[in-house]
Design a protein around this motif. Structure first.
Motif, PDB file in Angstrom:
ATOM      1  N   PRO A  76       0.765  -1.053   0.104  1.00  0.00           N
ATOM      2  CA  PRO A  76      -0.180   0.233  -0.122  1.00  0.00           C
ATOM      3  C   PRO A  76       0.905   1.404  -0.157  1.00  0.00           C
ATOM      4  O   PRO A  76       1.909   1.148   0.298  1.00  0.00           O
ATOM      5  CB  PRO A  76      -1.297  -0.138   1.292  1.00  0.00           C
ATOM      6  CG  PRO A  76       0.323  -1.006   2.169  1.00  0.00           C
ATOM      7  CD  PRO A  76       0.615  -2.308   1.246  1.00  0.00           C
ATOM      8  N   ILE A  77       0.740   2.535  -0.849  1.00  0.00           N
ATOM      9  CA  ILE A  77       1.378   3.214  -0.429  1.00  0.00           C
ATOM     10  C   ILE A  77       0.888   4.492   1.280  1.00  0.00           C
ATOM     11  O   ILE A  77       1.388   4.379   1.295  1.00  0.00           O
ATOM     12  CB  ILE A  77       0.246   5.077  -1.197  1.00  0.00           C
ATOM     13  CG1 ILE A  77       0.475   3.980  -2.800  1.00  0.00           C
ATOM     14  CG2 ILE A  77       0.935   5.738  -1.274  1.00  0.00           C
ATOM     15  CD1 ILE A  77      -0.188   4.739  -3.869  1.00  0.00           C
ATOM     16  N   ILE A  78      -0.478   3.666   1.412  1.00  0.00           N
ATOM     17  CA  ILE A  78      -0.912   4.446   2.870  1.00  0.00           C
ATOM     18  C   ILE A  78      -1.867   3.381   3.372  1.00  0.00           C
ATOM     19  O   ILE A  78      -2.686   3.373   3.317  1.00  0.00           O
ATOM     20  CB  ILE A  78      -1.464   5.793   2.824  1.00  0.00           C
ATOM     21  CG1 ILE A  78      -0.579   7.250   2.226  1.00  0.00           C
ATOM     22  CG2 ILE A  78      -1.616   5.588   4.303  1.00  0.00           C
ATOM     23  CD1 ILE A  78      -0.765   8.370   2.651  1.00  0.00           C
ATOM     24  N   ASP A  79      -1.219   2.599   4.540  1.00  0.00           N
ATOM     25  CA  ASP A  79      -2.197   1.696   5.513  1.00  0.00           C
ATOM     26  C   ASP A  79      -2.623   2.771   6.806  1.00  0.00           C
ATOM     27  O   ASP A  79      -1.762   2.204   7.853  1.00  0.00           O
ATOM     28  CB  ASP A  79      -1.641   0.137   5.697  1.00  0.00           C
ATOM     29  CG  ASP A  79      -2.583  -0.887   6.083  1.00  0.00           C
ATOM     30  OD1 ASP A  79      -3.320  -0.136   6.657  1.00  0.00           O
ATOM     31  OD2 ASP A  79      -2.317  -1.855   6.189  1.00  0.00           O
ATOM     32  N   ALA A  80      -3.783   2.891   6.644  1.00  0.00           N
ATOM     33  CA  ALA A  80      -4.502   3.982   7.723  1.00  0.00           C
ATOM     34  C   ALA A  80      -5.160   3.264   8.315  1.00  0.00           C
ATOM     35  O   ALA A  80      -6.093   3.460   9.222  1.00  0.00           O
ATOM     36  CB  ALA A  80      -4.755   5.561   7.862  1.00  0.00           C
ATOM     37  N   VAL A  81      -5.348   1.689   8.202  1.00  0.00           N
ATOM     38  CA  VAL A  81      -7.263   0.675   8.319  1.00  0.00           C
ATOM     39  C   VAL A  81      -6.362   0.367  10.801  1.00  0.00           C
ATOM     40  O   VAL A  81      -5.536  -0.503  10.111  1.00  0.00           O
ATOM     41  CB  VAL A  81      -6.624  -0.135   8.060  1.00  0.00           C
ATOM     42  CG1 VAL A  81      -8.492  -0.686   7.839  1.00  0.00           C
ATOM     43  CG2 VAL A  81      -7.709   0.809   6.248  1.00  0.00           C
ATOM     44  N   THR A  82      -7.148   0.982  11.346  1.00  0.00           N
ATOM     45  CA  THR A  82      -6.459   0.390  12.349  1.00  0.00           C
ATOM     46  C   THR A  82      -7.944   0.372  13.384  1.00  0.00           C
ATOM     47  O   THR A  82      -9.187   0.344  13.542  1.00  0.00           O
ATOM     48  CB  THR A  82      -5.223   0.679  12.569  1.00  0.00           C
ATOM     49  OG1 THR A  82      -4.980   0.408  14.143  1.00  0.00           O
ATOM     50  CG2 THR A  82      -5.590   2.259  13.280  1.00  0.00           C
ATOM     51  N   GLN A  83      -7.946  -0.242  14.722  1.00  0.00           N
ATOM     52  CA  GLN A  83      -8.877  -0.323  15.748  1.00  0.00           C
ATOM     53  C   GLN A  83      -8.485   1.658  15.963  1.00  0.00           C
ATOM     54  O   GLN A  83      -7.819   2.659  15.824  1.00  0.00           O
ATOM     55  CB  GLN A  83      -8.468  -0.634  17.111  1.00  0.00           C
ATOM     56  CG  GLN A  83      -9.523  -0.683  18.038  1.00  0.00           C
ATOM     57  CD  GLN A  83      -9.370  -1.508  18.409  1.00  0.00           C
ATOM     58  OE1 GLN A  83     -10.375  -2.528  18.823  1.00  0.00           O
ATOM     59  NE2 GLN A  83      -9.143  -1.111  20.265  1.00  0.00           N
TER      60      GLN A  83
END
Length: 453
Positions: A283-290
């Motif tokens: 990914p370019i940005i992975d901002a998927v989180t809790q």
């Protein structure tokens, strides 16, 4: 009318063309529609709205309402336009899990207060949209598949109707008007306050995953298969973003096509559900989180600065491979698309079921997806390209529309009717005949009174 205006100025904030502050009072998020009303009323409370509506009725003028100006609608030339931004009352009740907001409250303010109380609301993708305007149009947000539309959970409304009266409306006290208000935006009056349910949302698994544009085909085809098995607790969308090289765009995303996946999952197993998209490539940005509920704006990362936007949308009953290939051909890699975004939202779940308390939000059962395209700027070429995308998807379209995704080019009566079933539209017109026979509230996606045929 001048003498009447002088009298009105003694009661409320009044601005007319040429007055200092007139243009500033009419500022909007979407700069593609310019408002030039005859009279502007800066409402500070319900009494100001009543005075404005009565003045308009006395002079046979239509009434328009301006909150944040996200949705581009009919220009308001010759109207009495009421701005609501000064009406900012907001109460969150932890015990009853409800919120009460006035007409000028934006989602960012309510999200913050609800989060402090350990609660969540059915907000939309943008935190700068007005709560009431969004909800009156339906309210499609990150937790929609779990809880439905925001309109489905309204308890009561305070509304100024065409006769200038302030009414407290519930499903029990005035069931017809309550039903009609929710799903028709400003067609039946000016809603000055609203009370609705909140939910025990403190944390969720979600955010944005940005993949290179070259993976758009793989991601879109995976998405159409993936949504078949996801639980109602997962609300997701995928968007092809063609981002300009400007400062407000994060540096890794500037000036390139990217594939933006948005997730909001309430419950366990969110990481496992998202993993197939991570497996597509780096990914370019992975901002998927809790995330805490207060960070819900991170799901869509909508822009917050005003700009001229031209939009089109449709609803799909299915998303076969051919529909995905059509979107890729017109908005994907190598398409030279002028679109800033082409978005597919997964519907279904609670969005496809009737609410416990009926309302006029239509077209639930048949629509499995919403497709939304947008471009920055204007002109016939951009509009024609957007319409070409929508037309190309016609084989899979329900032929119907969602009111909050209807724009300046969607105001003809035949198109407005597509936001409802035929029976519901006839019912709305009959209710309009009873509550606004002169069609005072017509600067909108208008529902004309039944007798005007």
């Amino acid at each position: 009318m001048n003498a009447a205006l002088d009298t009105l100025r003694q009661e409320v904030i009044v601005l007319t063309p040429g007055d200092d502050g007139y243009a500033q009072e009419l500022s909007t998020f979407n700069l593609s529609v310019r408002h030039e009303p005859a009279v502007v009323i800066g409402a500070t409370g319900p009494a100001d709205v009543q005075a404005a509506v009565r003045f308009a009725a006395a002079h046979d003028l239509p009434v328009a309402v301006l909150g944040t100006g996200h949705g581009s609608t009919t220009p308001s030339a010759g109207s009495v336009l009421i701005t609501t931004r000064r009406m900012t009352g907001l109460t969150v009740d932890e015990t009853t899990r409800t919120a009460r907001v006035e007409a000028g409250v934006r989602w960012a303010e309510l999200i913050e207060q609800a989060a402090k109380a350990g609660l969540g609301a059915l907000n939309g993708s943008s935190p700068t949209v007005s709560v009431i305007g969004y909800t009156l149009g339906g309210g499609l947000g990150p937790f929609g598949r779990k809880y439905g539309y925001a309109a489905d959970h309204v308890r009561s409304m305070d509304v100024v109707t065409a006769d200038g009266e302030l009414r407290h409306v519930t499903a029990q006290s005035e069931p017809e008007l309550f039903w009609a208000l929710l799903g028709s935006k400003g067609n039946f009056g000016v809603v000055v306050a609203m009370e609705f349910a909140l939910f025990p949302i403190t944390i969720f698994y979600g955010g944005g995953l940005f993949l290179p544009g070259e993976l758009a085909g793989e991601a879109l085809h995976l998405f159409r298969e993936w949504v078949r098995d996801v639980p109602d607790e997962m609300t997701a969308s995928i968007c092809l973003l063609n981002l300009p090289p400007v400062e407000f765009v994060p540096e890794p995303l500037r000036g390139r096509l990217v594939t933006h996946l948005r997730f909001a999952h309430l419950g366990p197993d969110g990481e496992r559900l998202v993993q197939p998209f991570r497996d597509l490539g780096e990914p370019i940005i992975d901002a998927v989180t809790q995330l805490p509920y207060g960070a819900v704006a991170a799901v869509h990362n909508d822009p917050v600065d005003p700009m001229p936007i031209v939009e089109r949308a449709t609803m799909l009953r299915e998303l076969p491979a051919e529909a995905v290939d059509t979107i890729l051909r017109l908005a994907g890699p190598g398409s030279d698309s002028p679109l800033v975004m082409a978005e597919i939202r997964h519907l279904g779940g609670a969005l496809g079921r009737p609410p416990q308390v009926p309302n006029a939000v239509g077209n639930r059962a048949d629509a499995e997806f919403s497709v939304f395209v947008a471009a920055v700027g204007g002109g016939p070429q951009l509009e024609a390209y957007e319409q070409a995308v929508i037309d190309a998807l016609r084989p899979w379209s329900t032929g119907r529309r969602y009111l909050n995704f209807m724009f300046a080019g969607d105001t003809d009566p035949e198109t407005v009717a597509l936001a409802y079933s035929d029976d519901a539209f006839r019912r709305l017109r009959e209710i309009k005949r009873r509550h606004d026979p002169a069609n005072t509230f017509r600067i909108n996606h208008n529902i004309a009174p039944a007798h005007t045929d």
